[in-house]
Design an enzyme around this catalytic site. Sequence first.
Site, PDB file in Angstrom:
ATOM      1  CG  ASP A  12       4.632   3.388  -2.531  1.00  0.00           C
ATOM      2  OD1 ASP A  12       4.426   2.616  -3.431  1.00  0.00           O
ATOM      3  OD2 ASP A  12       5.071   4.505  -2.890  1.00  0.00           O
ATOM      4  CD  GLU A  55       9.656  -0.342  -7.029  1.00  0.00           C
ATOM      5  OE1 GLU A  55      10.528   0.740  -6.881  1.00  0.00           O
ATOM      6  OE2 GLU A  55       8.597  -0.247  -7.422  1.00  0.00           O
TER       7      GLU A  55
END
Length: 483
Positions: free
Chosen positions: A206, A373
Amino acid sequence: MTVVPWRTTAASTTGASGFVRIRILVLSVVAAAAFVVVADGPAHAATLPTGAVSLEAVIQAGRYVRHIDYLGRLDPVTSSSANQTKLDATFTVVNGLASPTCYSFQTKTGMFLRHRDYRVRVDPNTGDATFRADATFCAVDGSGSGTVTLTSYNYPDRRIRHRDYALWLDTYQDTAAFRADSAFRLVAPWAPRTTRGPVIPGLFADPHIAVFNGRYYLYPTTDGYASWAGTYYKAFSSTDLVNWTDHGVILDHGPDVSWADNSAWAPAVASANGRYYLYFSGGAASGNTAKQLGVAVADSPTGPFRDALGRPLIRSDQFSGGQAIDPVVFTDDDGQSYLYWGQGVARAVRLNADMTSFDAAQVRVVTPSGYNEAPFVFKRNGQYYFMWSENDTRSEDYRVAYATGPSPLGPWTRRGVVLQKRLEVGIKGTGHHSVVRAPGSDTWHIAYHRFAVPAGNGTNRETAIDRMEFNADGTIRPVVPTL
């Protein structure tokens, strides 16, 4: 032994070639002052450079730590040794799986050096607490200048040593023989890195990439935990996107966040008001484990950050539908900042000037088709780009798609997928990205995570960076993920 401080500081870096710049071992307690061993006495903590290394036994010159049939041992390695032998004798020093102040040693096949029943071996990372502890070793100065001894994280009275060329985790003995058998020298790797990625050694996911004051900063999730149960964030910086400096832990949920002690996910940092704001996801390890969003503040892009509110910025139950995770901030040319977040449902809102509050009545749902997401927004040539990740992060089909629109809040027109797996070279699960423009140019890069190559999965991921280019009409060309 006693130590004498060497009056120079040191930082460990790795380069694109994969060779590690081996610098003098440093004490990581308060300051990064290097130490040189001059006599016998108590051991002192040492800092190791991250990146590829080989470990040579001090009293068995020419013999190196390696693995055979998963078992650790000492074997001779020379320039004429088989390539497999050289691979087996090369490890990457990475962030400690159980503690950022210690280290783990990753093999070229993606496994980790660990102990089991006091025998040292290599195994795949399962991510559970037992494995992480068994695969984490703390460094202390060895029995001679420039050497290191590796102590067990969960059995601190035991050290890695060699007996009859086999590697064991043995209880420390205050003898010259034991100290010699447990001392190793870090040397240039027998099998240097041959690929560009990952850009930072170890398991990180991420990644949020940004430029502050002409320097690149990278803020990833610390990975390698079952159920993504990491608790802290680190910061890395670079001037060239190749050589990165590790600035250590910038926020730790346990001691630094009163409302979260688990699930330190997907950080993002924005600059405003002469300060830096870290937006993050967090939750509790037990009880109500629902994820919430927080914001922390610091005077430097490398922290330390402190929780700005002492409570969540966005509660898990504040808006119906989706998870409150994956925050990111886009600041438009007029200085107005917007916050985006959400898994399952994408939301957006204008932030107030303090960067830590907003009008909840103004929150909009902006979910595009295919969205799962990891929203990310940027602007180029007057056009706004909304990007996101599709599918589940545990799937090899995790990928990045995007849309364009006339404002930071849309409406958005889907344009398609721009980053996805390349099975022919072993790249899987490419997603949860961010993009950055090189200062003063129209050169763009995309940072993202993928399954660690070659044996990673949805909780063993690594960070990569590639060029992102545009067509004449402003659409994004498909990104070819590289090794």
